[in-house]
Design a protein around this motif. Structure first.
Motif, short mmCIF file in Angstrom:
data_model
loop_
_atom_site.label_atom_id
_atom_site.label_comp_id
_atom_site.label_asym_id
_atom_site.label_seq_id
_atom_site.Cartn_x
_atom_site.Cartn_y
_atom_site.Cartn_z
N ASN A 114 -4.08 0.08 -9.38
CA ASN A 114 -4.62 1.24 -8.66
C ASN A 114 -4.60 1.01 -7.15
N ILE A 115 -4.93 -0.21 -6.73
CA ILE A 115 -4.95 -0.50 -5.30
C ILE A 115 -3.54 -0.44 -4.72
N ARG A 116 -2.55 -1.02 -5.45
CA ARG A 116 -1.16 -0.97 -4.96
C ARG A 116 -0.69 0.47 -4.82
N ASP A 117 -0.99 1.29 -5.84
CA ASP A 117 -0.59 2.70 -5.77
C ASP A 117 -1.24 3.41 -4.59
N LYS A 118 -2.51 3.13 -4.37
CA LYS A 118 -3.24 3.78 -3.28
C LYS A 118 -2.70 3.35 -1.92
N VAL A 119 -2.44 2.05 -1.77
CA VAL A 119 -1.91 1.54 -0.50
C VAL A 119 -0.53 2.13 -0.22
N TYR A 120 0.33 2.12 -1.24
CA TYR A 120 1.69 2.65 -1.06
C TYR A 120 1.66 4.15 -0.76
N ASP A 121 0.79 4.87 -1.47
CA ASP A 121 0.65 6.30 -1.21
C ASP A 121 0.16 6.54 0.22
N CYS A 143 0.77 -4.97 0.49
CA CYS A 143 1.01 -4.38 -0.83
C CYS A 143 1.24 -5.43 -1.91
N THR A 144 1.45 -6.67 -1.52
CA THR A 144 1.79 -7.71 -2.51
C THR A 144 0.74 -8.82 -2.54
N SER A 145 0.86 -9.80 -1.63
CA SER A 145 -0.01 -10.99 -1.72
C SER A 145 -1.47 -10.67 -1.46
N ASP A 146 -1.76 -9.69 -0.57
CA ASP A 146 -3.15 -9.35 -0.32
C ASP A 146 -3.80 -8.70 -1.54
N VAL A 147 -3.03 -7.84 -2.21
CA VAL A 147 -3.54 -7.23 -3.45
C VAL A 147 -3.71 -8.30 -4.53
#
Length: 308
Positions: A114-121, A143-147
């Motif tokens: 959900n976080i990756r989708d939200k950040v990318y969006d 979008c990768t290591s921080d998530v």
């Protein structure tokens, strides 16, 4: 507080899994703390002739189980039953730990998605000026290591908060009825260890941030080089790009070394303080057991609890 509220919103739909996971941890810790109590009763009240000495909410449980299995006369002739109980406790604890790991993993992976989708969006709708000024490698890292860092926190550290609270509750519940003096001796260095941990985490927060930002700059150099590889080859700028990457790589290594050194200091010093605590309890407990102040079973139980 604002960040925690945001994280809490992302956990929507998975909060019940964390509740079950923390309860499973609590059950596993209870079974782990029951292990030394079985040894204590076996040594003092079955092999020995000491009455079952405890108090609080644990007393009726221990006495009822003891009587249900036939009391001293039966258990003294069937010591293997104590072994069976220990095995059952271990197996049950393993089952609860399995469900704890399963539920926390399912929840953390779902939240990370959900976080990756939200950040990318969010990135898709940022103005063009932002993308011109922003470093691509830094955005990739977000979008990768921080998530992934957040996912590890949700999968392991968040549940560890519940584990720590259950450990404290059950430690006091099991240890205080056996011996108040030994309990105080067992917890004597806890304030010092806690203060040391607070100081350490203040320092490690800054070190981790510096290392994380350095990794972002390194990723930016790599991404820009790969995207513009035709230009690099056309103008024969390979040596320049290698030196540029090496500079960021060395910076990242040095900052990460600093973070690792802080971690090494923390774990070595905190482990040293914990070992001092174990030694103090062992020496004091051995003296009290030799003089008859506490029983041998109590000494064994306390030594195990302090190790936990």
């Amino acid at each position: 507080m604002k960040k925690m509220k945001l994280l809490w919103n992302f956990m929507k739909g998975n909060r019940s899994l964390y509740v079950f996971s923390i309860l499973a941890v609590g059950a596993a810790i209870f079974l782990r703390f029951a292990w030394p109590m079985v040894l204590r009763v076996t040594i003092d009240s079955i092999i020995g002739n000491k009455p079952i000495e405890t108090s609080g909410w644990m007393q009726p449980i221990i006495i009822n189980v003891f009587d249900f299995l036939g009391g001293k006369s039966v258990l003294e002739k069937s010591l293997w039953m104590s072994s069976i109980i220990l095995i059952l406790l271990t197996l049950s604890r393993g089952i609860f730990l399995f469900f704890k790991g399963k539920w926390s993993a399912i929840a953390s992976e779902s939240i990370a998605r959900n976080i990756r989708d939200k950040v990318y969006d969010h990135l898709q709708y940022l103005p063009y000026d932002y993308h011109v000024k922003a470093k691509t490698g830094d955005l990739i890292q977000r979008c990768t290591s921080d998530v992934e860092t957040i996912r590890r926190f949700l999968s392991m550290q968040l549940v560890e908060v519940g584990r720590a609270l259950f450990m404290l509750f059950f430690a006091l519940s099991f240890m205080l009825p056996m011996s108040v003096e030994m309990t105080l001796a067992s917890l004597s260095l806890i304030p010092l260890i806690f203060a040391f941990a607070v100081i350490f985490f203040i320092k490690v927060k800054a070190a981790f941030k510096a290392s994380d930002e350095s990794e972002g700059r390194l990723s930016t150099v790599l991404q820009e080089n790969l995207s513009g590889v035709r230009v690099v080859r056309a103008f024969a700028r390979q040596k320049y790009e290698i030196d540029k990457f090496d500079e960021k790589n060395v910076e990242y290594r040095n900052l990460t070394y600093r973070l690792i050194r802080l971690l090494a200091w923390y774990w070595s010093v905190s482990d040293f303080l914990s070992l001092i605590q174990i030694i103090a309890v062992t020496v004091l407990g051995t003296y009290w057991a030799a003089t008859g102040i506490i029983t041998l079973g109590t000494l064994l139980a306390f030594s195990t609890y302090v190790g936990m």
